[in-house]
Write an enzyme that holds these catalytic residues in place. Structure first.
Site, PDB file in Angstrom:
ATOM      1  N   GLY A 244       0.828  -1.195   0.000  1.00 20.01           N
ATOM      2  CA  GLY A 244       0.000   0.000   0.000  1.00 20.01           C
ATOM      3  C   GLY A 244       0.870   1.255   0.000  1.00 20.01           C
ATOM      4  N   GLN A 662      11.727  -4.487   6.725  1.00 17.73           N
ATOM      5  CA  GLN A 662      11.108  -3.165   6.590  1.00 17.73           C
ATOM      6  C   GLN A 662      12.165  -2.114   6.265  1.00 17.73           C
ATOM      7  OE1 GLN A 662       7.705  -1.876   7.005  1.00 17.73           O
ATOM      8  NE2 GLN A 662       7.576  -3.973   6.296  1.00 17.73           N
ATOM      9  N   LYS A 725       9.400   1.618  18.792  1.00 19.31           N
ATOM     10  CA  LYS A 725       9.036   2.835  18.056  1.00 19.31           C
ATOM     11  C   LYS A 725       8.713   2.403  16.620  1.00 19.31           C
ATOM     12  CE  LYS A 725      12.892   5.247  19.381  1.00 19.31           C
ATOM     13  NZ  LYS A 725      13.745   6.441  19.647  1.00 19.31           N
ATOM     14  N   GLU A 729       8.477   3.330   8.117  1.00 16.98           N
ATOM     15  CA  GLU A 729       8.783   4.431   7.204  1.00 16.98           C
ATOM     16  C   GLU A 729      10.181   5.008   7.340  1.00 16.98           C
ATOM     17  OE1 GLU A 729       4.847   6.817   6.416  1.00 16.98           O
ATOM     18  OE2 GLU A 729       4.879   6.049   8.450  1.00 16.98           O
TER      19      GLU A 729
END
Ligand code: MCN
Ligand code: MOS
Length: 762
Positions: A244, A662, A725, A729
């Site tokens: 997404g 990630q 945390k 991104e």
């Protein structure tokens, strides 16, 4: 320094929080057993496609659809003439105008490519054939094609993005060393593997939508408001998403068209955007420009930062791509001034794309800092350490945790930074120029309330149930690990059900806020379920653990025992059987106790209760430092990234294997941004020229070097219940600057506008 080494396969602790459990749903995906939105079987299915405006601004005067209606298989054609009877839904900010009609196929054209007609037919091919027969007449109006259009002007200042302390102008004027630069980033796109689209189906007044979503509850709310039906009557199903990256957080016009057509025809409708429509029908990252002035002392202490930035938005909504998002917090400076403008152009409204704001912002400030370093003849690592920011001057709050110094020093050590020779063009292998650069990044910790249900079954399996989304980032896996940890059971004894708006509410899979938010709810529910089980085990007459005299029980290694090991030891299914329980269900949320049903609804379906990074006592952010090595062909100007070392502070890692993935994913997107990605706009007609997967270049495996990631974080229990945390991104933030800086070091050429293509180097 903790360099993540994969642990040997099958270690039992891999399934606990902090373990390297591989993707829970991985085998479903690689075997094709995972069903995506456009694959759900539906009986009597019809297909809808969109016809788009070919002018950038003006009006649809008429749509001649007679020939198309007569074409084989055509069932219906929707145009701006049709009264959809829909109303405008609540926006991201939680605002909803009263009774304002919503036209998903509008008469007023606001950008080239805007959907204005829909064709519904028995097959998708028939719909496309029929669409060719439609004749649309327009009345064109003057347009502004992009931020680069001379007609675009300066735009409007966003007061809420204006930041100021000290006297930046005076300090800059007085500073003995100054640099000044203007940095630009083009339109960029998500290019998720799975295109947008949906299957919509009505049963009476109840609507079911199968659609890839980053936020099942928020999107269900939008559909219910569009059609003025109760929230409970909409069900949005989205268990698997093929990426997404910020584009699937909200329901869009094509969803409205499909759902409307389905209701009108009384048949399920499937609408899949074409790949080119994935470049026009929702916004990518807005194009930006920003000027940065830095003033410093002779020994490299920053005296002043003056920042002026701008980003494109559409003519009908404001989306600021905040060029000043990272600038105020990365470095210590006593005089600061920043301003951001939005420039309306005839484009679809831009949107969130991995690391919104922080991403272009860090490209600016991190490029500028190295420009200052070279001006001072100072090592780029030293200048960053010298201006290390000790607290957040923007919010005037202490950091919760900030291990950026460790990221810089440990990253530098792993990279071998000390072997660098300072002068540009001083490192080479034959005709290949070699350059090293640094780029720091940051992303705020955002928190949102969430809810989860734990169901313990008689057979000892534990189910975790939430409407949260896994679009590939690992939600299934970390939820399973959390439950496995609380119950001390192997992770394969856990089942996870996600991605359905009828399931308990959750934060959006966006703003890197989901993991920290939902794990708080899952941990709370699982602990409550365990406590309830302990209560039963110690008090129920049928329980073999009742007479042990223990006042609690230990859950470890798949067994339940009194804490000091005295007395019987049972497995979960044995205990459930002894208690005569088929199942035990516990739901908990992270809202304050006593929140009403309406408050709960608000919490999962709007952004009303989302907490920003400085809403509490601290300023909370993830941090990173990227070290890039590039190799530039001296004759051809081709740039290859040959090595990346990136060190991160993301607090505690729930699953280091997924986190590394990630981070790498973000870094790979950052390499694409630095070297390849650029949405080109034809100024004459506002059309996206390269809006397809062939012409809009994203990196392939052969563009990507060895990427080493390092974690320097420590648990931060202000940031989240379990100490992590945000991760999703921050990886992309700062990458483009590290590469631009490395390219300067290699070539002596400073490229201030992305992407860094060869014609800018020769
Ligand atoms: N994680 C962890 N420890 C932490 C934080 C996170 O182990 N302390 C891991 C978990 O596996 C978690 C993942 O990192 O599932 C991401 O967590 P988080 O940072 O909370 O981000 P979200 O779950 O909110 O996911 C959204 C985020 C965003 S905003 C974008 S954009 C993005 C991203 O995730 N889009 C992605 N990563 C993506 N990954 C894939 N495969 N596809 C996308 O579209
Ligand atoms: Mo991420 S751009 O916040 O979905």
């Amino acid at each position: 320094m903790t360099i993540m080494e994969p642990r040997k396969h099958g270690d039992a602790s891999d399934g606990m929080i902090g373990g390297r459990q591989s993707r829970f749903e991985g085998s479903l995906k690689v075997t094709g057993a995972a069903t995506y939105a456009l694959e759900y079987p539906a009986e009597n299915l019809a297909h809808a496609i969109l016809v788009q405006a070919t002018i950038p601004a003006g009006k649809v005067v008429s749509v001649d659809k007679a020939a198309a209606l007569a074409a084989p298989g055509v069932l219906m054609i929707l145009t701006p003439e049709d009264d959809f009877g829909m109303t405008v839904a609540t926006d991201w900010g939680g605002n909803r105008p009263d009774n304002q009609p919503y036209y998903p196929l509008p008469r007023d054209v606001k950008y080239n490519g805007e959907p204005i007609v829909a064709v519904v037919a028995e097959s998708r091919e028939q719909a496309f054939e029929a669409a060719k027969l439609i004749c649309i007449r327009y009345e064109a109006a003057p347009h502004v094609a992009s931020i680069a259009d001379p007609k675009a002007g300066e735009g409007q200042v966003m007061d809420n993005l204006t930041t100021k302390w000290g006297d930046a102008e005076a300090a800059f004027a007085a500073a003995p060393v100054k640099i000044e630069g203007e940095y630009r980033t083009p339109r960029e796109y998500h290019v998720a593997m799975e295109p947008h689209g949906l299957t919509a189906k009505w049963d009476g007044n109840e609507l079911t939508i199968w659609e890839p979503s980053q936020w099942s509850h928020g999107m269900a709310r939008t559909y219910s408001e569009w059609f003025n039906i109760p929230y409970e009557d909409v069900r949005l199903i989205s268990p698997f998403i093929g990426g997404g990256f910020g584009s699937k957080g909200g329901a869009l016009a094509h969803g409205a068209v499909a759902a409307f057509a389905s209701r009108k025809l009384g048949r399920p409708i499937r609408l899949a955007l074409t790949r080119p429509q994935n470049f026009t029908n929702y916004g990518g990252r807005a194009a930006t420009y920003q000027s940065i002035k830095l003033g410093a002392t002779e020994d490299g202490i920053l005296q002043s930062i003056i920042h002026r930035g701008a980003s494109e938005t559409s003519t009908y909504a404001t989306w600021p791509e905040q060029t000043g998002a990272a600038t105020p917090i990365l470095y210590k400076v006593e005089n600061f001034s920043s301003q951001h403008r939005v420039v309306p152009v005839n484009s679809v409204t831009p949107g969130a794309l991995r690391g919104p704001g922080k991403n272009p912002s860090s490209f600016g400030i991190e490029s500028a800092m190295e420009e200052l370093a070279y001006k001072l003849n100072m090592d780029p690592l030293d200048i960053r350490l010298k201006n290390y920011n000790d607290f957040d001057r923007q919010s005037n709050k202490p950091w919760s945790t900030r291990r950026l110094r460790e990221a810089l020093t440990e990253g530098a050590e792993a990279f071998g930074w000390s072997k660098r020779s300072h002068a540009p063009r001083s490192m080479r292998e034959g005709k290949t120029l070699i350059g090293w650069g640094i780029g720091c990044g940051t992303f705020p910790v955002i928190q949102a309330p969430s809810e989860a249900m734990i169901r313990i079954l008689g057979n000892g399996r534990v189910e975790v149930v939430s409407g949260a989304i896994d679009m590939g980032q690992g939600t299934y896996t970390i939820l399973a690990q959390t439950a496995a940890d609380v119950f001390g059971i192997p992770v394969d004894q856990v089942e996870v059900h996600l991605g359905d708006s009828r399931l308990p509410g959750a934060a959006i899979a966006g703003g890197s806020m989901l993991a920290g938010s939902i794990l708080g709810a899952v941990h709370k529910a699982a602990t409550a379920a365990r406590d309830e089980l302990i209560g039963l085990a110690l008090s129920d007459a049928k329980s073999p653990l009742r007479d042990t005299g223990a006042n609690t029980l230990a859950f470890a290694g798949g067994r339940i025992t009194p804490p000091r090991g005295e007395g019987p030891s049972l497995t979960l299914p044995e205990l459930m059987a002894a208690l005569g329980r088929e199942q035990l269900e516990t739901t908990r949320n992270t809202l304050p106790d006593g929140a009403s049903a309406e408050e709960q609804r608000q919490a999962w379906t709007t952004m009303a209760k989302v907490q920003g990074p400085t809403m509490g006592e601290f300023s909370m952010h993830s941090w990173c430092a990227h070290f890039a090595e590039v190799r530039v062909d001296e004759d051809f100007g081709t740039v290859r990234v040959s090595r990346m070392v990136s060190a991160f502070d993301c607090g505690r890692l729930y699953n280091p294997r997924l986190v590394e993935s990630q981070w790498r994913g973000g870094i790979i997107m950052g390499i694409g941004q630095a070297l390849l990605e650029e949405g080109l706009v034809d100024l004459r007609n506002g059309r996206t020229v390269n809006g397809n997967a062939g012409d809009y270049l994203v990196p392939t495996n052969s563009d990507i070097p060895d990427i080493q990631t390092i974690s320097v974080g420590v648990p931060d229990y202000n940031a989240s219940a379990l100490g992590g945390k945000g991760v999703g991104e921050v990886g992309i933030v700062g990458v483009a600057a590290s590469i631009a800086n490395a390219v300067y070091h290699a070539t002596g050429k400073r490229v201030r506008d992305l992407p860094i293509t060869l014609e800018k180097l020769i």
